[in-house]
Motif scaffolding. Structure first.
Motif, PDB file in Angstrom:
ATOM      1  N   ALA A  19       0.832  -1.211   0.000  1.00 29.21           N
ATOM      2  CA  ALA A  19       0.000   0.000   0.000  1.00 29.21           C
ATOM      3  C   ALA A  19       0.861   1.253   0.000  1.00 29.21           C
ATOM      4  O   ALA A  19       0.550   2.241  -0.677  1.00 29.21           O
ATOM      5  N   ALA A  20       1.954   1.212   0.732  1.00 29.90           N
ATOM      6  CA  ALA A  20       2.847   2.379   0.805  1.00 29.90           C
ATOM      7  C   ALA A  20       3.424   2.731  -0.560  1.00 29.90           C
ATOM      8  O   ALA A  20       3.671   3.907  -0.855  1.00 29.90           O
ATOM      9  N   ASP A  21       3.633   1.721  -1.394  1.00 25.65           N
ATOM     10  CA  ASP A  21       4.157   1.966  -2.741  1.00 25.65           C
ATOM     11  C   ASP A  21       3.180   2.792  -3.560  1.00 25.65           C
ATOM     12  O   ASP A  21       3.586   3.615  -4.393  1.00 25.65           O
ATOM     13  N   VAL A  22       1.894   2.561  -3.331  1.00 28.34           N
ATOM     14  CA  VAL A  22       0.846   3.287  -4.056  1.00 28.34           C
ATOM     15  C   VAL A  22       0.588   4.649  -3.433  1.00 28.34           C
ATOM     16  O   VAL A  22       0.480   5.664  -4.131  1.00 28.34           O
ATOM     17  N   LEU A  23       0.499   4.677  -2.113  1.00 20.76           N
ATOM     18  CA  LEU A  23       0.165   5.923  -1.414  1.00 20.76           C
ATOM     19  C   LEU A  23       1.220   7.006  -1.624  1.00 20.76           C
ATOM     20  O   LEU A  23       0.946   8.194  -1.457  1.00 20.76           O
ATOM     21  N   GLU A  24       2.403   6.592  -2.016  1.00 22.56           N
ATOM     22  CA  GLU A  24       3.466   7.549  -2.338  1.00 22.56           C
ATOM     23  C   GLU A  24       3.029   8.523  -3.434  1.00 22.56           C
ATOM     24  O   GLU A  24       3.471   9.668  -3.486  1.00 22.56           O
ATOM     25  N   PHE A  25       2.123   8.060  -4.293  1.00 23.30           N
ATOM     26  CA  PHE A  25       1.684   8.871  -5.432  1.00 23.30           C
ATOM     27  C   PHE A  25       0.355   9.575  -5.189  1.00 23.30           C
ATOM     28  O   PHE A  25      -0.157  10.257  -6.075  1.00 23.30           O
ATOM     29  N   VAL A  26      -0.214   9.407  -4.002  1.00 16.05           N
ATOM     30  CA  VAL A  26      -1.515  10.002  -3.700  1.00 16.05           C
ATOM     31  C   VAL A  26      -1.300  11.304  -2.953  1.00 16.05           C
ATOM     32  O   VAL A  26      -0.705  11.331  -1.881  1.00 16.05           O
ATOM     33  N   ASP A  27      -1.816  12.375  -3.521  1.00 11.22           N
ATOM     34  CA  ASP A  27      -1.580  13.711  -2.975  1.00 11.22           C
ATOM     35  C   ASP A  27      -2.707  14.143  -2.045  1.00 11.22           C
ATOM     36  O   ASP A  27      -3.310  15.201  -2.208  1.00 11.22           O
ATOM     37  N   GLY A  28      -3.035  13.277  -1.088  1.00 13.77           N
ATOM     38  CA  GLY A  28      -4.045  13.637  -0.100  1.00 13.77           C
ATOM     39  C   GLY A  28      -5.477  13.518  -0.580  1.00 13.77           C
ATOM     40  O   GLY A  28      -6.407  13.837   0.153  1.00 13.77           O
ATOM     41  N   GLY A  29      -5.685  13.075  -1.805  1.00 13.57           N
ATOM     42  CA  GLY A  29      -7.037  12.974  -2.342  1.00 13.57           C
ATOM     43  C   GLY A  29      -7.468  11.536  -2.515  1.00 13.57           C
ATOM     44  O   GLY A  29      -7.081  10.649  -1.758  1.00 13.57           O
ATOM     45  N   SER A  30      -8.291  11.296  -3.531  1.00  8.16           N
ATOM     46  CA  SER A  30      -8.835   9.965  -3.765  1.00  8.16           C
ATOM     47  C   SER A  30      -7.783   9.047  -4.382  1.00  8.16           C
ATOM     48  O   SER A  30      -7.030   9.447  -5.265  1.00  8.16           O
ATOM     49  N   ILE A  31      -7.784   7.795  -3.932  1.00  9.60           N
ATOM     50  CA  ILE A  31      -6.887   6.792  -4.486  1.00  9.60           C
ATOM     51  C   ILE A  31      -7.536   6.207  -5.732  1.00  9.60           C
ATOM     52  O   ILE A  31      -8.670   5.719  -5.683  1.00  9.60           O
ATOM     53  N   GLY A  32      -6.833   6.234  -6.838  1.00 11.83           N
ATOM     54  CA  GLY A  32      -7.368   5.704  -8.084  1.00 11.83           C
ATOM     55  C   GLY A  32      -6.430   4.689  -8.709  1.00 11.83           C
ATOM     56  O   GLY A  32      -5.273   4.528  -8.295  1.00 11.83           O
ATOM     57  N   ARG A  33      -6.923   4.010  -9.727  1.00  9.61           N
ATOM     58  CA  ARG A  33      -6.102   3.002 -10.408  1.00  9.61           C
ATOM     59  C   ARG A  33      -4.822   3.577 -11.018  1.00  9.61           C
ATOM     60  O   ARG A  33      -3.791   2.885 -11.024  1.00  9.61           O
ATOM     61  N   PRO A  34      -4.824   4.830 -11.516  1.00 10.93           N
ATOM     62  CA  PRO A  34      -3.565   5.389 -12.019  1.00 10.93           C
ATOM     63  C   PRO A  34      -2.464   5.442 -10.963  1.00 10.93           C
ATOM     64  O   PRO A  34      -1.281   5.346 -11.295  1.00 10.93           O
ATOM     65  N   HIS A  35      -2.855   5.590  -9.684  1.00 13.25           N
ATOM     66  CA  HIS A  35      -1.839   5.578  -8.625  1.00 13.25           C
ATOM     67  C   HIS A  35      -1.208   4.191  -8.512  1.00 13.25           C
ATOM     68  O   HIS A  35       0.003   4.059  -8.318  1.00 13.25           O
ATOM     69  N   VAL A  36      -2.043   3.155  -8.633  1.00  9.84           N
ATOM     70  CA  VAL A  36      -1.524   1.786  -8.632  1.00  9.84           C
ATOM     71  C   VAL A  36      -0.621   1.589  -9.846  1.00  9.84           C
ATOM     72  O   VAL A  36       0.456   0.979  -9.754  1.00  9.84           O
ATOM     73  N   ALA A  37      -1.063   2.118 -10.979  1.00  7.81           N
ATOM     74  CA  ALA A  37      -0.272   1.978 -12.211  1.00  7.81           C
ATOM     75  C   ALA A  37       1.098   2.630 -12.055  1.00  7.81           C
ATOM     76  O   ALA A  37       2.112   2.075 -12.497  1.00  7.81           O
ATOM     77  N   LYS A  38       1.139   3.800 -11.451  1.00 10.26           N
ATOM     78  CA  LYS A  38       2.419   4.476 -11.236  1.00 10.26           C
ATOM     79  C   LYS A  38       3.352   3.625 -10.388  1.00 10.26           C
ATOM     80  O   LYS A  38       4.557   3.531 -10.657  1.00 10.26           O
ATOM     81  N   ALA A  39       2.795   3.006  -9.345  1.00 11.75           N
ATOM     82  CA  ALA A  39       3.607   2.152  -8.475  1.00 11.75           C
ATOM     83  C   ALA A  39       4.131   0.938  -9.240  1.00 11.75           C
ATOM     84  O   ALA A  39       5.279   0.518  -9.057  1.00 11.75           O
ATOM     85  N   LEU A  40       3.293   0.380 -10.104  1.00  8.01           N
ATOM     86  CA  LEU A  40       3.726  -0.766 -10.909  1.00  8.01           C
ATOM     87  C   LEU A  40       4.867  -0.387 -11.848  1.00  8.01           C
ATOM     88  O   LEU A  40       5.805  -1.163 -12.055  1.00  8.01           O
TER      89      LEU A  40
END
Length: 285
Positions: free
Chosen positions: A121-142
């Motif tokens: 989860a931390a790998d994904v949350l790194e890309f979340v700027d305090g707002g809604s978590i979306g699939r693009p955030h997961v994609a960035k982590a991948l």
């Protein structure tokens, strides 16, 4: 020459875009846009920053949001313009939605693990700027972890609807509920990119019952025949139901590298006069 300097559909890092609200406003200014709206998915966290940055650059920034809803088994997005983005009841509701997205992330990560991809989860949350978590955030982590070459491949292999790691949202509001929230907070409701849905009869019902205020006719995924179709339908509905409908549009920009969104900001520009018409209607509410 008709001025086309408005783009009323775009996303920032507050949801699933690739630029911060300030960076996005700078790009808008550099692209010659004068009237814009930040319409992040199910969040208004970037609105304040966008307004401040846009005003400093001499642009008109309309506070906006794009609600995710579901009807007849299909996802339908409803744009809200001119909402009171500081309304506490709205903020509370959106916080509950963010919690649902966080739970959804855990399910996505579990599905990725089943196909041999370890992602925290931390790998994904790194890309979340305090707002809604979306699939693009997961994609960035991948991408960062080297599991895929780019965001487009992440969706093509894992995250798009129908792919092995796709997860629908736990509970999605109806279009009527989204429109009610928009109106309750002083805004105007517009159905986004209707070509995606093939639900013209349902859209007409929302027009007939005076819930829907407008149609996003101009969109990067609307070819000329689709634009002509919705221009015709909008005129027909205005005549049939005796009411004026907003005609909006925008590039639906996320980032130049986001899969099917590999289009420049402002690729679909709205006539500036139509953006001003929207503002005039908001002022009359």
């Amino acid at each position: 020459m008709v001025e086309k300097n408005a783009d009323l559909h775009m996303h920032s890092t507050a949801s699933d875009g690739g630029y911060t609200p300030s960076e996005l406003m700078k790009k808008c200014h550099d692209n010659g846009l004068t009237h814009v709206s930040l319409t992040d998915h199910d969040t208004v966290n970037g609105v304040k920053e966008a307004i401040q940055a846009g005003q400093a650059l001499g642009m008109t920034v309309i506070p906006g949001i794009e609600f995710s809803t579901k009807v007849s088994g299909k996802s339908v997005h409803i744009l809200g313009y001119g909402i009171d983005w500081q309304d506490q009841s709205l903020l509370d509701m959106l916080e509950l939605q963010r919690e649902q997205r966080r739970k959804r992330l855990d399910v996505i990560l579990s599905k990725l693990k089943k196909v041999g991809i370890e992602l925290e989860a931390a790998d994904v949350l790194e890309f979340v700027d305090g707002g809604s978590i979306g699939r693009p955030h997961v994609a960035k982590a991948l991408v960062k972890k080297g599991h895929v070459r780019d965001i487009a491949e992440a969706f093509e292999l894992y995250l798009a609807e129908g792919k092995p790691c796709y997860v629908s949202k736990e509970k999605e509001m109806s279009p009527e509920e989204a429109i009610e929230w928009i109106h309750r907070t002083g805004g105007l409701a517009v159905v986004a990119h209707p070509v995606y849905y093939d639900l013209d009869e349902i859209i007409e019902e929302l027009v007939q019952t005076k819930q829907l205020d407008g149609i996003e006719i101009y969109h990067r995924d609307h070819p000329e025949d689709v634009v002509a179709h919705y221009e015709h339908l909008t005129a027909e509905w205005e005549s049939k139901y005796g009411r004026q409908l907003l005609k909006t549009g925008g590039s639906d920009f996320h980032h130049e590298d986001y899969g099917r969104n590999r289009e420049p900001l402002g690729v679909t520009r709205l006539q500036t006069s139509l953006a001003i018409e929207l503002i005039d209607q908001l002022q009359q509410r």
